[in-house]
Enzyme design. Structure first.
Site, short mmCIF file in Angstrom:
data_model
loop_
_atom_site.label_atom_id
_atom_site.label_comp_id
_atom_site.label_asym_id
_atom_site.label_seq_id
_atom_site.Cartn_x
_atom_site.Cartn_y
_atom_site.Cartn_z
N ASP A 139 9.93 5.06 2.47
CA ASP A 139 10.55 5.05 3.79
C ASP A 139 12.06 5.24 3.70
O ASP A 139 12.65 5.93 4.53
CB ASP A 139 10.24 3.74 4.52
CG ASP A 139 8.92 3.83 5.28
OD1 ASP A 139 8.68 4.89 5.90
OD2 ASP A 139 8.13 2.88 5.22
N HIS B 73 -5.59 10.00 0.52
CA HIS B 73 -6.43 9.05 -0.21
C HIS B 73 -6.94 9.61 -1.52
O HIS B 73 -6.90 8.96 -2.55
CB HIS B 73 -7.68 8.74 0.62
CG HIS B 73 -7.51 7.54 1.46
ND1 HIS B 73 -8.46 7.12 2.34
CD2 HIS B 73 -6.51 6.65 1.55
CE1 HIS B 73 -8.04 6.04 2.94
NE2 HIS B 73 -6.85 5.74 2.48
N CYS C 242 9.33 -0.60 -5.20
CA CYS C 242 7.87 -0.49 -5.06
C CYS C 242 7.43 0.81 -4.39
O CYS C 242 6.25 1.00 -4.14
CB CYS C 242 7.30 -1.69 -4.31
SG CYS C 242 7.85 -1.78 -2.60
C1 PEP Z 1 7.79 2.41 0.95
O1 PEP Z 1 8.13 2.72 2.10
O2 PEP Z 1 8.35 2.85 -0.08
C2 PEP Z 1 6.66 1.50 0.74
C3 PEP Z 1 6.37 1.06 -0.47
O3 PEP Z 1 5.91 1.17 1.82
P1 PEP Z 1 4.81 2.15 2.49
O4 PEP Z 1 4.62 3.32 1.58
O5 PEP Z 1 3.58 1.32 2.65
O6 PEP Z 1 5.46 2.50 3.79
MG MG Z 2 7.36 1.56 3.80
#
Ligand code: PEP
Ligand code: MG
Length: 753
Positions: free
Chosen positions: A626, A361, A673
């Site tokens: 991920d 965080h 993203c």
């Molecule tokens: C990702 O996995 O890149 C993503 C944007 O989702 P999170 O980081 O919330 O798993």
């Molecule tokens: Mg993710």
């Protein structure tokens, strides 16, 4: 033997400095192995020598004096081989080196094992014997196992000692290495922050007057609410109104039944207020502690911090206000978001946390506030740096404590250049993000964590590319109802209106269970998470989708994103449920409209079937965080393998190309993203691939815009082709670094202009 091993490691871990740690090692190991001598040599990397640092059995006068150059003697041999050397008659070995200071001729048996950390040989642990004999297998493995466990303790003690003695092993131009948390260079005064009251130390005590105890407890909670609101007020000028999620989360915790109700119950069961509070906070924090997901695990420190603040008021020890110098570098064992928020506006120039990583965080918050940060400095002796002058290098994750004047001069120059660069970035604030040949690249913001605090992105972003919805589910005692969710989503949709806002459906799972919905799995990342839970519990999914559709009435800027999709059927099922929620709402008289729907590409199966997915939906958004984890089979939250987790891995680049190609077959828009989108160098590669838009934390927007406004699509494609010829991450990184340097943009990736 195992018990002895544990005891030695424990003693070394708690030694106050390097000298005592090494003393303990040589004394204990000599005793445990029954050998005649035990010594430790550590490597002085600057002088390229192995230094005798401690001995039991040789002349004490030799300690610190015997310095063996690299590649000399048996010690050099152990280091070169990085494996044990076991000799029955050492003096007859060709590499044997006689050192008269130690008077060691009478020793024949020799066993040296390397002390290794992160593939680097830090030194050698040696035992010697008068008689001519090889050491037994059991002795070798004992020493070997011990050395492996001692490496961490030695580096810690070394760092601790270095600040006191500035010994040869750590001169003042040497830095402590942590992990990059937020880019930039800072010079300032360390202000060590620590927990205000020791909750763990509170004993259980029978309550004589439970009603009075309850009243005192409620008064203390009210006082903390007041304190938080006062801090929030301080942020009024610098924070957009919609960016108060962090304070809302804390205030919500302070009002929750699990915190207040449980403590009151414990008081009436017989414990005094402070003891009841300790029990409740521990119970609550443990739920978060157990979570794999770093974002959510961080909530444990928020809970404990709130607990301490309540305790402080219970004990009526109102905190002495901390003195924050003009240039404050906040340093702590585990800096909390609240401690960061308490620094008066304009004084915070850096953050250093002994614990945590790039995803913590505090690091996310520092990035959003554009304040340099270094995380995970586990060797930092936090309690010895208060008031010291420090230099923080957030690109590489380095910290200098009381550095030499020459180091200060150099970093002051780099910091000045960084500031000049930042002013240049600011000049682009109102300009569109387009390449030199006129291609528009919308830059969106990621939001929904606590990243909003002080973030700069909400004004200049073209909307929200990823709104993570987990937080409001986390800070409650039960699933939030439809109307609570409507209010949440309405807030973000109207704040960004008419710009689009992409809201992701709940991405919760075995790795981040809700406190009221526990899931136990041995492989949580491969388990019940994301869309899998939503489809198994359509009531949760339908409530959420209904809330999203209702929140968008009259705004029409909603887009829905489905996380963790690995089967085409999951998309078909989700689309049916979304349609059902829509139709039901229409029947109920709500003027809802169907939003655009997208799929996150986060698992390899979705990469290979991206065309089939694209055919069914309106857009795809790549979650590189991920996707990297699943492609490389590297847990994104595991510090042991953090060095091999990298979204610039050639396999990730190839997967991304496949995603763009597949989505193109159906003319679907592709967005990225994950954190990769906010890396200015990676952004050029993504544009070269034909990615349409990027979504990132607010602090990265101007950096990415600056680099994209300096390249043409043709140049980006050329760079991509060159990157695809690389076989290793290091080669891709070198290529990107060199290219940005050639373009005069190297300052985005390192200190200086
Ligand atoms: C990702 O996995 O890149 C993503 C944007 O989702 P999170 O980081 O919330 O798993
Ligand atoms: Mg993710």
């Amino acid at each position: 033997m195992l018990e002895t091993l544990h005891r030695i490691v424990k003693e070394v871990n708690t030694a106050p400095d390097l000298e005592q740690a090494l003393e303990t090692i040589v004394t204990e190991v000599k005793g445990a192995t029954g050998s005649d001598v035990c010594s430790v040599y550590l490597t002085d990397f600057e002088r390229r020598e192995h230094v005798l640092m401690a001995t039991e059995g040789l002349h004490q006068g030799a300690v610190g004096k015997v310095r063996l150059p690299y590649h000399r003697g048996l010690i050099g041999l152990v280091c070169e081989r990085a494996e044990p050397v076991n000799l029955a008659d050492a003096p007859s070995h060709s590499r044997y080196l006689f050192t008269h200071e130690t008077g060691e001729t009478q020793y024949k048996g020799f066993l040296g094992v390397p002390i290794i950390q992160n593939r680097k040989v830090l030194g050698v642990l040696v035992v010697r014997q008068h008689i001519q004999r090889s050491f037994e297998d059991e002795e070798v493995t004992f020493l070997f196992t011990l050395a492996a466990q001692l490496a961490g303790a030695i580096t810690h003690a070394q760092a601790t000692g270095s600040l006191v003695t500035h010994s040869d092993l750590a001169p003042p131009n040497r830095f402590l290495q942590g992990r990059p948390g937020s880019p930039g260079v800072s010079l300032g005064t360390a202000v060590v922050v620590y927990p205000p009251a020791d909750l763990d130390a509170v004993p259980d005590r029978p309550s004589k007057d439970p009603d009075r105890e309850e009243e005192e407890f409620r008064t203390a909670v009210a006082a903390v609410v007041q304190d938080l609101m006062a801090i929030e007020d301080r942020f009024e000028e610098t924070l957009p109104a919609e960016d108060r999620a962090l304070f809302d989360a804390w205030l919500m915790m302070l009002g929750s039944d699990s915190l207040i109700g449980s403590t009151v119950r414990r008081i009436h069961e017989g414990n005094w207020a402070s003891g009841a509070l300790r029990e409740t906070i521990e119970e609550h924090a443990k739920v978060f502690d157990a979570m794999e997901d770093i974002y959510l695990r961080e909530r444990a420190s928020d809970v404990r911090d709130l607990g301490r603040r309540i305790l402080m008021h219970l004990q009526q020890r109102v905190a002495r206000p901390t003195d924050y110098p003009e240039k404050t570098v906040l340093v702590g064992d585990e800096v909390s978001a609240m401690q960061l928020a308490e620094v008066p506006h304009g004084r915070l120039v850096g953050v250093v946390s002994a614990r945590g990583a790039s995803f913590s965080h505090v690091a996310i918050l520092a990035r959003a506030m554009n304040v340099p940060a270094v995380m995970g400095l586990s060797d930092l002796p936090v309690n010895r740096v208060d008031g010291r002058f420090v230099i923080l290098e957030g690109y590489l994750g380095r910290l200098y404590v009381s550095p030499a004047p020459s180091v200060i001069k150099e970093y002051q120059r780099l910091a000045n250049e960084d500031q000049a660069l930042f002013r240049e970035l600011e000049a682009d604030r109102d300009l569109p993000c387009e390449t030199t040949d006129g291609a528009r690249v919308p830059l969106y913001m990621n939001t929904g964590l606590i990243t909003e605090l002080g973030s700069q992105g909400s004004e200049e972003s073209e909307g929200v590319g990823l709104y993570r919805t987990e937080l409001p589910f986390m800070v409650r005692d039960s699933f939030p109802g439809e109307s609570v969710q409507v209010a949440n989503y309405q807030r973000v949709l109207s704040a960004f209106h008419p710009r689009p806002v992409t809201i992701r459906t709940l991405d919760i799972g075995g790795d981040k269970p809700l406190p009221y919905f526990p899931v136990e799995e041995s492989n949580p990342f491969l388990g019940w998470r994301g869309i899998r839970i939503s489809l198994d519990h359509p009531e949760i999914f339908l409530t959420q989708v209904r809330a999203m559709l209702r929140a968008a009435i009259g705004l029409d800027n909603l887009r829905i994103l489905l996380p963790m999709v690995s089967h085409v059927q999951e998309v078909d099922d989700s689309l049916l449920l979304i349609q059902r929620a829509h139709d039901e709402l229409i029947e109920e008289g709500y003027a809802v409209t169907m939003p655009k729907i997208g799929v996150m590409i986060e698992v390899p199966a979705a990469v290979y079937q991206v065309d089939a997915l694209a055919r069914r939906i309106d857009f795809v958004s790549v979650g590189t965080n991920d996707l990297t984890q699943y492609l490389l089979a590297v847990d994104r939250n595991n510090a042991h393998v953090a060095d091999i987790y990298d979204d610039l891995h050639p396999a990730v680049l190839r997967a991304l190309i496949q995603i763009v190609t597949g989505a193109r077959e159906y003319q679907r828009e592709v967005s990225v993203c994950g954190e990769m989108a906010g890396n200015p160098a990676a952004a050029v590669l993504l544009i070269g691939m034909g990615v349409d838009s990027l979504s990132m934390n607010g602090g990265s927007l101007l950096r990415v815009k600056w680099v994209l406004r300096s390249v043409s699509r043709a140049r980006a494609r050329e760079l991509l082709q060159a990157a695809l010829r690389c076989e290793k991450v290091s080669e891709v990184k070198l290529l990107l670094g060199n290219t940005l340097e050639e373009m005069g943009l190297g300052g985005l990736l390192r200190a200086g202009r």
